[in-house]
Design an enzyme around this catalytic site. Structure first.
Site, mmCIF file in Angstrom:
data_model
loop_
_atom_site.group_PDB
_atom_site.id
_atom_site.type_symbol
_atom_site.label_atom_id
_atom_site.label_comp_id
_atom_site.label_asym_id
_atom_site.label_seq_id
_atom_site.Cartn_x
_atom_site.Cartn_y
_atom_site.Cartn_z
ATOM 1 N N ASN A 1 0.930 -1.075 0.087
ATOM 2 C CA ASN A 1 0.112 0.153 0.082
ATOM 3 C C ASN A 1 0.642 1.110 0.063
ATOM 4 O OD1 ASN A 1 -1.787 1.884 0.439
ATOM 5 N ND2 ASN A 1 -2.104 1.644 2.578
ATOM 6 N N HIS B 1 3.551 8.124 -2.108
ATOM 7 C CA HIS B 1 3.183 7.903 -0.556
ATOM 8 C C HIS B 1 4.316 7.616 0.162
ATOM 9 C CE1 HIS B 1 -0.781 6.145 1.122
ATOM 10 N NE2 HIS B 1 0.199 6.999 1.973
ATOM 11 N N GLU C 1 1.256 9.699 -7.265
ATOM 12 C CA GLU C 1 1.305 9.279 -5.681
ATOM 13 C C GLU C 1 2.816 8.620 -5.379
ATOM 14 O OE1 GLU C 1 -0.889 6.463 -2.560
ATOM 15 O OE2 GLU C 1 -1.632 6.798 -4.452
ATOM 16 N N ASP D 1 -2.155 2.351 -4.149
ATOM 17 C CA ASP D 1 -2.492 1.355 -3.316
ATOM 18 C C ASP D 1 -3.187 0.439 -4.404
ATOM 19 O OD1 ASP D 1 -3.578 -0.437 -1.544
ATOM 20 O OD2 ASP D 1 -5.285 0.935 -0.892
ATOM 21 N N GLU E 1 -12.013 10.364 -0.228
ATOM 22 C CA GLU E 1 -12.283 8.971 0.273
ATOM 23 C C GLU E 1 -12.971 9.027 1.602
ATOM 24 O OE1 GLU E 1 -8.446 6.803 0.324
ATOM 25 O OE2 GLU E 1 -7.679 7.575 -1.479
ATOM 26 N N TYR E 2 -13.886 7.835 1.882
ATOM 27 C CA TYR E 2 -14.585 7.859 3.111
ATOM 28 C C TYR E 2 -15.147 6.369 2.966
ATOM 29 C CZ TYR E 2 -19.383 8.491 1.408
ATOM 30 O OH TYR E 2 -20.598 8.396 0.838
ATOM 31 N N PHE F 1 -5.432 -5.747 2.626
ATOM 32 C CA PHE F 1 -5.854 -4.446 2.476
ATOM 33 C C PHE F 1 -6.082 -4.141 1.273
ATOM 34 C CE2 PHE F 1 -5.315 0.365 3.055
ATOM 35 C CZ PHE F 1 -5.892 0.213 4.248
ATOM 36 N N HIS G 1 -14.103 3.324 4.116
ATOM 37 C CA HIS G 1 -13.610 2.432 3.600
ATOM 38 C C HIS G 1 -13.987 0.744 3.636
ATOM 39 C CE1 HIS G 1 -9.732 -0.109 3.796
ATOM 40 N NE2 HIS G 1 -9.250 0.827 2.851
ATOM 41 N N GLU H 1 -2.383 11.630 -2.277
ATOM 42 C CA GLU H 1 -0.982 11.144 -1.219
ATOM 43 C C GLU H 1 0.244 11.322 -1.299
ATOM 44 O OE1 GLU H 1 -3.540 8.055 1.434
ATOM 45 O OE2 GLU H 1 -2.910 7.281 -0.312
#
Length: 977
Positions: free
Chosen positions: A78, A396, A394, A177, A507-508, A589, A510, A437
């Site tokens: 991730n 991250h 990204e 991810d 994002e919300y 994940f 999950h 991210e």
């Protein structure tokens, strides 16, 4: 001789984003192109400088080599990079795929300009023709085009070699991810144009019908020939289209500068469309635009075709408006994914994705975290979706270092600008995103500046900037777009008086495993709070890859038919992180979607369908039912309805429904459609809403929503005690002919992904809730009743449990009491668990259903009479965990084919689950192929059950859904059928 492309070491040169690559544009060349898709010769080298050998295998293009039989297998991480090298370095062990094939260039292309288009390559692409270097490109998710005119001969055969280097400096900004793959993931095309061609077309189509088409014209010779001009035609206006002609005033302004007229080749067409049909996600009206480039004698040199929509996007105050209306964003994040082909998706795949989302009430997509396949945008235009188009950025793992690193400046601007240039004519795209991210730095500001200058018609968002201040106007985000922000923080911000921007979570909720708790609570607050406009659920897919159990390899393209309804065939399973032997991984994940890898909807989809229902029943008044239209742009004429009255006594009455003529936002009171019987007990009225006609995304009669209201509450039930003996064994456990394991206290559930990653499961294990030791305290007979007291000891704390068994008419009443100590302040459940004899394979119940539901995720399961085979009750989340529960159950029966079995009546609506697995079975398994179903049924009757929340990546459930310490009471009656 050293290859000049290799000499550049482009895999470790972030300043080099391309060489020999043509500018991105919005001219669609797919229609006249020659496809080079199919089987190519292939070698997988250990590193870019490794020599190409004489032994070739084959690889499918498009496709990823990580799923085509090579030793380089998929890997899931991730945040962490799959190698230790820091930016911009890449590892010495660097898989490099060499693709090669012959290309026959058509003889009729003599005198034309010949272009190669590589749809996507992960992550560095090197192009050679007959051994000659042509160019290179980075950006794994946008096409690269190269002019081959000087290196191929029409009518002759050439050898095309595409070399793809897996790891590079670009990998550090493609740290999404997702699975890490390598290969040519989208189609490869060869096409030809006239030397005089359309280099770009920019369409601005506004809500009021104003149309502007800007054309950029180029010629292979450099200076443009005299007398060229453009024309256009807009179809979709009835029998006669609208002719577009070049804007004379624009031409005159350009003619004043000879350099502009001779080289830049700019032309503009303008028109106003009368009585224009506007585009929205609810009403995706499209017009066909054809743009033609002419030589001075009128001959057509080039043509570009577009499907356009007239709409405006703007931010006014703290509201995002489409065509002047404040809209709700009911969105989902979506990757390009397929369980057999990895990152390669077909037209049918993408259409199936969007059709499914449309049927479950979604209206928006965030292209996480890169520009998706171009076809997706065509489909979003056609079917009706708002799109947040996100750049392939990204970083991250090294976000802070890269955000201000000038070596990566060109890469940031390049990726964002090329996305905008490609997708700018799609009406579905309403917001540009600078990536995901990647912290926040000067590189983002530079990219944002380019976008705002080139396309002022759309807002820009970036979560990395917004998180520094939701209301700060100086940051490079026009939208406050946090991820996984607590609902109370969002509401407080909207009520603070300080909000300056729309708040739309990128994002919300999950969706990892059995999740998405409190989704309905979120939407109740969003709809009630000005300033909140929705968000994007993370995410659409569970990214499970179909894997053979015996050798652990991906099945690849040949695996179709080996899965159905989320379940794989024997010998196969859904792989997640760690299943391909990788030492560094992030486990399950990757399985965090609202659909399973085969696109089977998870139960949360049914709740989302009700949350987004276009038709609502707001309540019941004496004069009738309050019906409302919750759409933004259209009436209810596209819908049909049927009334359904469910009575507790088992009856279901139906009547046709005539939906009222309501404009968006309007309500009406309609008469009660059915007479409520005087008897029958508890009563629920449901409006079953379906499509009234065939739509591009749904046949006529497709379910749209099922709003429901309760018309009458349940009445208390009294049971007559009878003289009969209750049998218990020496441990005080009930003896019953249909039970193989007596009812005992249960405080444990097989931890969900949220429980594990949120820390609750660790706490429960520390308390010993997974291994409680029962000790009989006493057995007392009082007349016909038997009272059994027991203690359940954990590693810390003791739970006192009492059961009172009383024979009643036709069965046995069980009254239970559990006293939880103060230290058990948040347990998974409090209730009874027992196991039945084999053969009871059908569950029928009155309560919420038919889909799985839990206390904080129950809105998609209307109360009624439901029936399912026991084996269909379990939900096969990729990592086995608590599943299969039904909320609000009043009573149920478990029966054999001859209708014998047992019936249970509960004292009040309770959480019930019936599966073939104990909590211990599920806890011990990492995959479903490790589970052995029990012959009988495992039944849980819960007095209280903890909410699911989203704590694997986001807020936990609300305090109101927690199971508190103290005394819990529940009772139930068991009867033999």
């Amino acid at each position: 001789m050293t290859d000049p492309l290799l000499a550049l070491r482009p895999w470790e040169s972030p300043e080099v984003t391309s060489w020999g690559r043509l500018p991105m544009n919005a001219v669609d060349r797919r229609a006249g192109a020659h496809s080079l898709d199919g089987d190519w010769r292939f070698q997988l080298l250990s590193a870019p400088h490794a020599p190409v050998g004489g032994a070739w295998s084959t690889a499918a293009v498009p496709g990823v080599w990580t799923m085509q039989g090579t030793d380089d297998l998929p890997q899931y991480l991730n945040i962490r990079m799959p190698f230790a090298d820091v930016p911009p370095l890449s590892p010495a062990d660097n898989p490099t795929g060499v693709y090669e094939r012959e290309v026959d260039v058509p003889a009729e292309w003599t005198g034309r300009r010949i272009v190669l288009q590589v749809g996507a390559a992960e992550s560095v692409l090197l192009v050679h023709v007959d051994g000659r270097p042509v160019g290179l490109s980075k950006d794994s998710h946008l096409a690269a085009e190269f002019d081959l005119t000087e290196v191929v001969r029409p009518g002759e055969r050439s050898v095309l070699r595409l070399t793809v280097v897996k790891w590079s400096d670009a990998s550090h900004i493609e740290d999404q991810d997702h699975w890490w793959h390598g290969g040519l993931t989208r189609s490869v095309l060869l096409y030809a144009t006239d030397p005089l061609r359309l280099a770009d077309v920019t369409v601005r189509a506004r809500q009021d019908g104003e149309l502007r088409v800007d054309c950029l014209v180029r010629d292979t010779g450099g200076a443009l020939p005299e007398g060229w001009y453009v024309s256009g035609e807009l179809e979709g206006l009835g029998p006669v289209g609208l002719e577009l002609t070049q804007d004379a005033a624009f031409d005159l302004a350009n003619a004043e500068d000879e350099r502009v007229s001779a080289f830049l080749g700019e032309a503009r067409m303008q028109a106003r469309v009368p009585e224009v049909r506007t585009w929205t996600a609810e009403t995706p009206e499209l017009y066909d635009l054809t743009v033609r480039l002419h030589r001075a004698d009128g001959r057509v040199a080039d043509v570009s075709r577009h499907r356009i929509g007239f709409r405006d996007v703007e931010i006014v105050g703290r509201d995002l408006l489409v065509n002047g209306e404040r809209i709700f964003i009911r969105g989902v994040n979506r990757h390009d994914f397929h369980p057999l082909t990895g990152r390669t998706v077909s037209y049918d795949d993408m259409r199936a994705d969007l059709v499914l989302l449309k049927r479950f009430g979604f209206n928006a997509i965030r292209t996480a975290h890169y520009p998706n396949d171009p076809t997706l945008y065509d489909l979003a235009d056609e079917l009706g979706f708002y799109v947040v188009d996100e750049a392939d950025i990204e970083s991250h793992d090294h976000a802070h270092e890269i955000a201000d690193d000038p070596r990566y400046l060109n890469a940031f601007v390049d990726r964002v600008s090329r996305m905008v240039l490609r997708d700018k004519n799609h009406p579905s795209v309403i917001i540009w995103s600078l990536g995901n991210e990647s912290d926040y730095g000067a590189n983002h500001d530079a990219a944002a500046g380019w976008v705002r200058r080139h396309d002022p018609t759309r807002p820009v968002q970036y979560e990395g900037a917004a998180k520094l201040g939701w209301a700060d106007p100086k940051l490079a985000s026009d939208i406050a777009c946090p991820m996984y922000a607590p609902l109370e923080d969002c509401v407080a911000h909207a009520l603070s008086g300080e909000q300056t921007k729309p708040l739309i979570q990128c994002e919300y909720s999950h969706a990892m495993g059995n999740s998405n708790g409190t989704l309905a609570d979120h939407w109740a607050a969003i709809e009630a709070t000005p300033g909140l406009q929705g968000g994007f659920i993370w995410e659409f897919w569970d990214h499970g890859i179909l894997q053979t159990v015996n050798d652990g390899r991906p099945v690849g393209r040949g695996g179709a038919g080996l899965y159905d309804n989320g379940v794989t065939a024997p010998g196969y399973r859904w792989a997640y992180g760690g299943d391909f032997g990788e030492k560094d991984h992030d486990g399950a994940f990757i399985a965090d979607g609202v659909v399973f890898p085969d696109r089977t909807p998870k139960p949360v989809m049914f709740e989302h369908r009700e949350i987004s229902a276009p038709v609502r029943l707001e309540g019941f008044r004496h004069e009738g039912l309050v019906v409302s239209n919750h759409q933004h742009f259209r009436g209810l004429e596209w819908l049909a309805g049927r009334w359904e009255l469910s009575l507790a006594d088992g009856r279901t009455l139906t009547a046709p429904a005539e939906l009222p003529a309501l404009l968006p936002g309007e309500t009406a009171v309609v008469p009660l459609p059915l007479e409520l019987p005087a008897d029958g007990g508890e009563a629920w009225l449901t409006l079953r809403v379906t499509t009234a006609e065939e739509l591009p995304w749904a046949p006529q009669g497709t379910d749209v929503c099922a709003p429901q209201v309760r018309l009458r509450a349940a009445e208390p039930v009294t049971e007559q005690t009878v003289a009969s003996r209750v049998e218990v064994d020496a441990e005080g456990l009930l003896v019953h002919p249909l039970l193989t394991a007596a009812p005992t206290l249960s405080l444990w559930r097989a931890p969900t992904d949220n429980d594990e990653l949120g820390g609750m499961a660790l706490r429960w294990r520390t308390w010993g809730l997974d291994s409680l030791v029962r000790k009989l305290v006493s057995v007392h007979r009082d007349g016909v009743s038997v009272t059994v007291d027991a203690e359940y000891a954990g590693a810390t704390g003791v739970v006192r449990h009492r059961q009172v068994f009383t024979p009643v008419d036709g069965g046995l009443r069980v009254e239970e009491r559990a006293e939880l100590p103060e230290e058990f302040d948040d347990v998974a459940r409090v209730g009874s668990v027992f196991e039945t004899v084999a053969g009871l394979d059908l569950l029928e119940w009155f309560g919420q259903g038919p889909w799985e539901s839990y206390p904080d995720r129950s809105g998609g399961a209307p109360v009624g009479h439901h029936s399912l085979p026991v084996d269909a009750l379990f939900t096969p989340y990729l990592r086995p965990q608590e599943s299969g529960g039904r909320h609000g159950v009043r009573r149920f029966t478990l029966s054999a084919p001859d209708a014998t079995g047992l019936a249970v009546t509960l004292d009040e609506p309770r959480q019930v689950s019936v599966t073939r697995f104990t909590a211990e079975d599920l806890t011990a398994a990492a995959h479903h192929d490790e589970l052995t179903p029990r012959a009988g049924c495992v039944v849980h009757l819960d007095a209280a059950h903890r909410g699911l929340g989203t704590a694997s990546c986001g807020p936990d459930t609300f305090p109101s859904y927690l199971v508190a310490p103290g005394v819990h009471h529940w009772s139930w009656t068991l009867r033999v059928l």
